[in-house]
Scaffold this active site. Structure first.
Site, PDB file in Angstrom:
ATOM      1  CB  ALA A 124      30.310 -42.027   4.747  1.00  0.00           C
ATOM      2  CB  VAL A 136      26.113 -40.959   2.058  1.00  0.00           C
ATOM      3  CG1 VAL A 136      27.222 -41.934   2.391  1.00  0.00           C
ATOM      4  CG2 VAL A 136      25.859 -40.911   0.560  1.00  0.00           C
ATOM      5  CB  CYS A 137      25.076 -43.902   6.936  1.00  0.00           C
ATOM      6  SG  CYS A 137      25.647 -44.078   8.632  1.00  0.00           S
ATOM      7  CB  ILE A 138      27.969 -39.209   8.798  1.00  0.00           C
ATOM      8  CG1 ILE A 138      29.325 -38.528   8.954  1.00  0.00           C
ATOM      9  CG2 ILE A 138      27.321 -39.460  10.161  1.00  0.00           C
ATOM     10  CD1 ILE A 138      29.236 -37.081   9.372  1.00  0.00           C
TER      11      ILE A 138
END
Lengths: 128, 130, 100
Positions: B82, B77-79
């Site tokens: 996110a 998941v892209c930080i």
């Protein structure tokens, strides 16, 4: 990361959405900036409403009313990241009543045949 | 062959996550390798363990978690995406001073570099979005 | 090269732009709401039929069936594939471009 350095792929970012109405343009640009560190062969294509991302004079300040983050200057900074191949689809630009003078950065205008050829040369196509 | 998958939309709102899941499952069944599934834009919402879909519907989040467990998939998941959308793992929650975390089993939060790496290391990258 | 289109041609110009910029010999897969572009009798049928002389066009059968249609509703020359066929198309083409 060492083994990555040996592989250089042609990455194309396809931008077909207008800025601000949705977050795609901004978050696409964030991928381009991070991706620049990987020393790949990067191109950006602006097609359909994506051309509007490059419109000059974007003003999103609170005073102007939109109150959103203006990321348009980042397109001009791409050169410093060695991202220099920016392509605009001629028909998309023409249809929107825009010319190169309306755009905030130097781009190469491609007709359909040239755009198709450029796309065909890519290894990885990221669409947003 | 090695595939990378990019999911740009959240669960239920768009079919993108369903399509990506069905594609990933079919690719695995055919003996292909999935290098990584990367979740970006609203796609990060596929990773919240707090969804409670109606019983007669599919559970999109659990489905990804189970597929990851079964095939040892790397679900990333892209930080940045996110954090904008309130998706946090334990470490990030602590670091940002938040009182909860909500990441589902089998997902991990990391940087956009993981997407670029997926593009470099995979032989094909397939994008599912809106 | 494989192009994927997941938008109804009535809603967005993704299919139109895809067909305009696809090179001859490229494959096009219609899925999700994109399957409406593969259906006979719509105002896009001539566009898609014409494109068949340059490009192979495929439609994902599960997305057709989900929307109350099947193989019989598909424009002549458009091929139906399942998810396994979708995977094969990706594997058989050097790159994939999604027209979101």
């Amino acid at each position: 990361m060492e083994e990555d350095e040996e592989i250089i792929k042609k990455f194309l970012y396809v931008n077909r959405k207008a800025p601000y109405g949705t977050v795609y343009a901004l978050e696409s640009l964030e991928v381009v900036l991070i991706g620049a560190a990987f020393d790949q062969d990067v191109s950006l294509a602006f097609i359909d409403d994506g051309v509007y991302q490059l419109k000059k004079d974007q003003n999103t300040s609170v005073d102007a009313g939109a109150g959103m983050k203006n990321f348009s200057k980042t397109y001009r900074a791409l050169e410093a990241y060695d991202v220099e191949k920016l392509y605009v689809d001629k028909k998309s630009m023409d249809e929107r009543g825009l010319s190169v003078d309306d755009l905030l950065v130097d781009v190469e205008i491609l007709d359909e045949a040239k755009m198709a050829e450029m796309m065909g040369q890519q290894d990885v196509v990221l669409s947003f | 062959m090695k595939f990378g998958i990019l999911v740009n939309e959240g669960p239920y709102q768009h079919q993108a996550s369903d399509s990506a899941y069905q594609f990933t499952k079919a690719a695995l069944e055919k003996g292909h390798e999935i290098f990584r599934v990367f979740f970006y834009h609203d796609g990060v919402n596929n990773a919240t363990r707090l969804t409670v879909p109606p019983r007669d519907d599919r559970n999109i989040v659990d489905r990804w978690s189970e597929l990851a467990k079964e095939h040892n998939l790397d679900l990333v998941v892209c930080i940045a995406a996110a954090q904008r959308r309130g998706l946090l793992d334990e470490n990030e929650a602590k670091r940002q001073g938040k009182d909860a975390n909500n990441i589902a089993e089998g997902f991990r939060i990391s940087g956009l570099g993981q997407l670029i790496e997926a593009g470099i290391q995979s032989e094909r990258l397939v994008v599912f979005g809106d | 090269m494989l192009h994927t289109v997941n938008k109804s041609p009535f809603e967005k110009n993704s299919l139109e732009t895809c067909l305009r910029l696809a090179s001859a010999g490229n494959a096009v897969l219609l899925f999700e709401d994109g399957v409406y572009g593969a259906v006979k009798g719509t105002r896009f049928e001539p566009t898609v039929s014409n494109a068949l002389s340059n490009n192979k066009i495929y439609v994902l059968v599960s997305d057709l069936e989900a929307r109350g249609m099947n193989k019989d509703n598909v424009i002549d020359g458009v091929e139906t594939v399942d998810y396994a066929g979708f995977v094969d198309l990706v594997a058989d083409n050097k790159s994939v471009q999604a027209w979101l």
